[in-house]
Scaffold this motif. Structure first.
Motif, PDB file in Angstrom:
ATOM      1  N   SER A  21       0.849  -1.195   0.000  1.00  0.00           N
ATOM      2  CA  SER A  21       0.000   0.000   0.000  1.00  0.00           C
ATOM      3  C   SER A  21       0.888   1.251   0.000  1.00  0.00           C
ATOM      4  O   SER A  21       0.562   2.245  -0.644  1.00  0.00           O
ATOM      5  CB  SER A  21      -0.997  -0.027   1.154  1.00  0.00           C
ATOM      6  OG  SER A  21      -0.565   0.706   2.243  1.00  0.00           O
ATOM      7  N   GLU A  22       2.036   1.180   0.701  1.00  0.00           N
ATOM      8  CA  GLU A  22       2.960   2.329   0.655  1.00  0.00           C
ATOM      9  C   GLU A  22       3.583   2.470  -0.722  1.00  0.00           C
ATOM     10  O   GLU A  22       3.618   3.540  -1.304  1.00  0.00           O
ATOM     11  CB  GLU A  22       4.097   2.135   1.663  1.00  0.00           C
ATOM     12  CG  GLU A  22       3.743   2.648   3.041  1.00  0.00           C
ATOM     13  CD  GLU A  22       4.813   2.335   4.068  1.00  0.00           C
ATOM     14  OE1 GLU A  22       6.013   2.277   3.701  1.00  0.00           O
ATOM     15  OE2 GLU A  22       4.437   2.131   5.232  1.00  0.00           O
ATOM     16  N   LYS A  23       4.059   1.339  -1.257  1.00  0.00           N
ATOM     17  CA  LYS A  23       4.757   1.389  -2.543  1.00  0.00           C
ATOM     18  C   LYS A  23       3.856   1.906  -3.666  1.00  0.00           C
ATOM     19  O   LYS A  23       4.288   2.693  -4.502  1.00  0.00           O
ATOM     20  CB  LYS A  23       5.295  -0.003  -2.894  1.00  0.00           C
ATOM     21  CG  LYS A  23       6.080  -0.013  -4.193  1.00  0.00           C
ATOM     22  CD  LYS A  23       6.842  -1.300  -4.400  1.00  0.00           C
ATOM     23  CE  LYS A  23       7.478  -1.339  -5.771  1.00  0.00           C
ATOM     24  NZ  LYS A  23       8.537  -0.369  -5.995  1.00  0.00           N
ATOM     25  N   PHE A  24       2.604   1.424  -3.682  1.00  0.00           N
ATOM     26  CA  PHE A  24       1.724   1.790  -4.797  1.00  0.00           C
ATOM     27  C   PHE A  24       0.730   2.890  -4.428  1.00  0.00           C
ATOM     28  O   PHE A  24      -0.177   3.192  -5.208  1.00  0.00           O
ATOM     29  CB  PHE A  24       0.968   0.547  -5.290  1.00  0.00           C
ATOM     30  CG  PHE A  24       1.885  -0.487  -5.883  1.00  0.00           C
ATOM     31  CD1 PHE A  24       2.574  -0.233  -7.057  1.00  0.00           C
ATOM     32  CD2 PHE A  24       2.072  -1.709  -5.257  1.00  0.00           C
ATOM     33  CE1 PHE A  24       3.431  -1.184  -7.602  1.00  0.00           C
ATOM     34  CE2 PHE A  24       2.925  -2.674  -5.795  1.00  0.00           C
ATOM     35  CZ  PHE A  24       3.612  -2.403  -6.973  1.00  0.00           C
ATOM     36  N   ASN A  25       0.896   3.434  -3.214  1.00  0.00           N
ATOM     37  CA  ASN A  25       0.015   4.512  -2.783  1.00  0.00           C
ATOM     38  C   ASN A  25      -1.461   4.115  -2.901  1.00  0.00           C
ATOM     39  O   ASN A  25      -2.276   4.850  -3.443  1.00  0.00           O
ATOM     40  CB  ASN A  25       0.323   5.760  -3.630  1.00  0.00           C
ATOM     41  CG  ASN A  25      -0.088   7.018  -2.921  1.00  0.00           C
ATOM     42  OD1 ASN A  25      -0.375   6.961  -1.714  1.00  0.00           O
ATOM     43  ND2 ASN A  25      -0.149   8.121  -3.633  1.00  0.00           N
ATOM     44  N   ALA A  26      -1.747   2.926  -2.410  1.00  0.00           N
ATOM     45  CA  ALA A  26      -3.113   2.396  -2.484  1.00  0.00           C
ATOM     46  C   ALA A  26      -3.600   2.137  -1.054  1.00  0.00           C
ATOM     47  O   ALA A  26      -2.792   1.914  -0.154  1.00  0.00           O
ATOM     48  CB  ALA A  26      -3.105   1.087  -3.276  1.00  0.00           C
ATOM     49  N   ALA A  27      -4.910   2.164  -0.853  1.00  0.00           N
ATOM     50  CA  ALA A  27      -5.448   1.950   0.500  1.00  0.00           C
ATOM     51  C   ALA A  27      -5.279   0.495   0.927  1.00  0.00           C
ATOM     52  O   ALA A  27      -5.471  -0.412   0.122  1.00  0.00           O
ATOM     53  CB  ALA A  27      -6.925   2.322   0.516  1.00  0.00           C
ATOM     54  N   HIS A  28      -4.895   0.280   2.183  1.00  0.00           N
ATOM     55  CA  HIS A  28      -4.800  -1.077   2.737  1.00  0.00           C
ATOM     56  C   HIS A  28      -6.133  -1.363   3.429  1.00  0.00           C
ATOM     57  O   HIS A  28      -6.459  -0.742   4.427  1.00  0.00           O
ATOM     58  CB  HIS A  28      -3.630  -1.124   3.734  1.00  0.00           C
ATOM     59  CG  HIS A  28      -3.515  -2.419   4.476  1.00  0.00           C
ATOM     60  ND1 HIS A  28      -2.595  -2.613   5.474  1.00  0.00           N
ATOM     61  CD2 HIS A  28      -4.189  -3.599   4.375  1.00  0.00           C
ATOM     62  CE1 HIS A  28      -2.707  -3.851   5.966  1.00  0.00           C
ATOM     63  NE2 HIS A  28      -3.676  -4.458   5.309  1.00  0.00           N
TER      64      HIS A  28
END
Ligand code: AMP
Length: 213
Positions: A21-28
Motif C-alpha cells: 500500500s505504501e509502494k503503490f500509494n493504495a489503501a490497505h
C-alpha cells in the motif's frame, strides 16, 4: 493498483499489504483490522463478530460484505490492497458485483503460499501492537526495548485468535471455506502464486516482481 492479497492465516498478508500500500500509494483494506477495531469500540458489528473471531471462525458473510463494500466505496478510484477479504466464494461473488458497479476491476489476486507447519510456527510466535495492531515477530525480540511496537511504542500482545486452539480452527476453516476461493480466481485468470517463505523483504520483492509482469 487494485489487488487482492490471498493466503492462509500467518502467510504474511497484513505485513505485505502494508508494504504494497505504501509502494503503490493504495489503501490497505483489512477486514480483520476493521472487525478488531469494531470489537474494541463495542459497536453493534463488533458485538456480533467477537465470538466468531475468538473461536477462529469466520464472521458471517453478510456482515463482512457490508463492511468491505463501505470501505471500497470510500476508497473509490485511489486503488486498494484487499487483505483477508474475500474468504468465501459468496464473498468473492459479492466483491465482483460491487466492483463491477463501481467500475473498478481487480488487477490481480496474489496468493501467498506457505507450508502449514511454518504457518503454525509463525502464528504461535506472532505478537501484534495493542495500540496500532501492526504485527511484530517474537523471534525477532531480544531486548526489553524490542518488546514494544517500533511504529507507535505500544505494548506487543498475542492476539486471542493466535492461541493454539483458535489457530488449529482457523487453519481448518481456511482449508474448508477459503481455499476454494483460489479456484474461483484461477478460473478467471487473475490468480498469481508467490512463494511466501523467507524474509519479509524477499517476499515483498517476489510480489512486486510478479505484479510488474
Ligand atoms: P485476520 O486478521 O484477517 O486474520 O482476521 C481475523 C478474524 O476476523 C478472522 O479469523 C475472522 O474471524 C474475521 N474475519 C476477517 N476477515 C473476514 C472475512 N473476509 N470473512 C469472515 N471473517 C473474517
Amino acid at each position: 493498483m487494485r489487488i487482492v492479497l490471498f493466503g492462509p492465516p500467518g502467510a504474511g498478508k497484513g505485513t505485505q499489504a502494508g508494504l504494497l500500500s505504501e509502494k503503490f500509494n493504495a489503501a490497505h483494506i483489512s477486514t480483520g483490522d476493521i472487525l478488531r477495531e469494531a470489537v474494541a469500540k463495542g459497536t453493534e458489528v463488533g458485538l456480533k463478530a467477537k465470538g466468531y473471531m475468538d473461536r477462529g471462525e469466520l464472521v458471517p458473510d453478510h456482515v463482512v460484505i457490508e463492511i468491505a463494500k463501505q470501505k471500497l466505496a470510500e476508497v473509490g478510484k485511489s486503488g486498494f490492497i484487499l487483505d483477508g477479504f474475500p474468504r468465501t466464494v459468496p464473498q468473492a461473488e459479492a466483491l465482483d458485483k460491487a466492483l463491477e458497479e463501481l467500475n473498478l476491476p481487480i488487477d490481480a489476486v496474489v496468493s501467498l503460499d506457505v507450508p502449514e507447519e511454518e504457518l503454525v510456527r509463525r502464528l504461535s510466535s506472532r505478537r501484534v501492537c495493542a495500540g496500532c495492531s501492526k504485527p511484530a515477530m517474537v523471534g525477532a525480540i531480544s531486548t526489553d526495548t524490542e518488546s514494544i511496537c517500533s511504529a507507535c511504542g505500544g505494548e506487543l500482545v498475542q492476539r486471542a485468535d493466535d492461541k493454539p486452539e483458535a489457530v488449529r480452527n482457523r487453519l481448518r476453516v481456511y482449508q474448508e471455506q477459503t481455499a476454494p476461493v483460489m479456484n474461483y480466481y484461477r478460473d478467471r485468470g487473475l490468480l498469481v502464486q508467490v512463494d511466501a517463505t523467507g524474509t519479509v523483504e524477499d517476499v515483498r520483492d517476489r510480489v512486486v516482481d510478479v505484479l510488474s509482469k
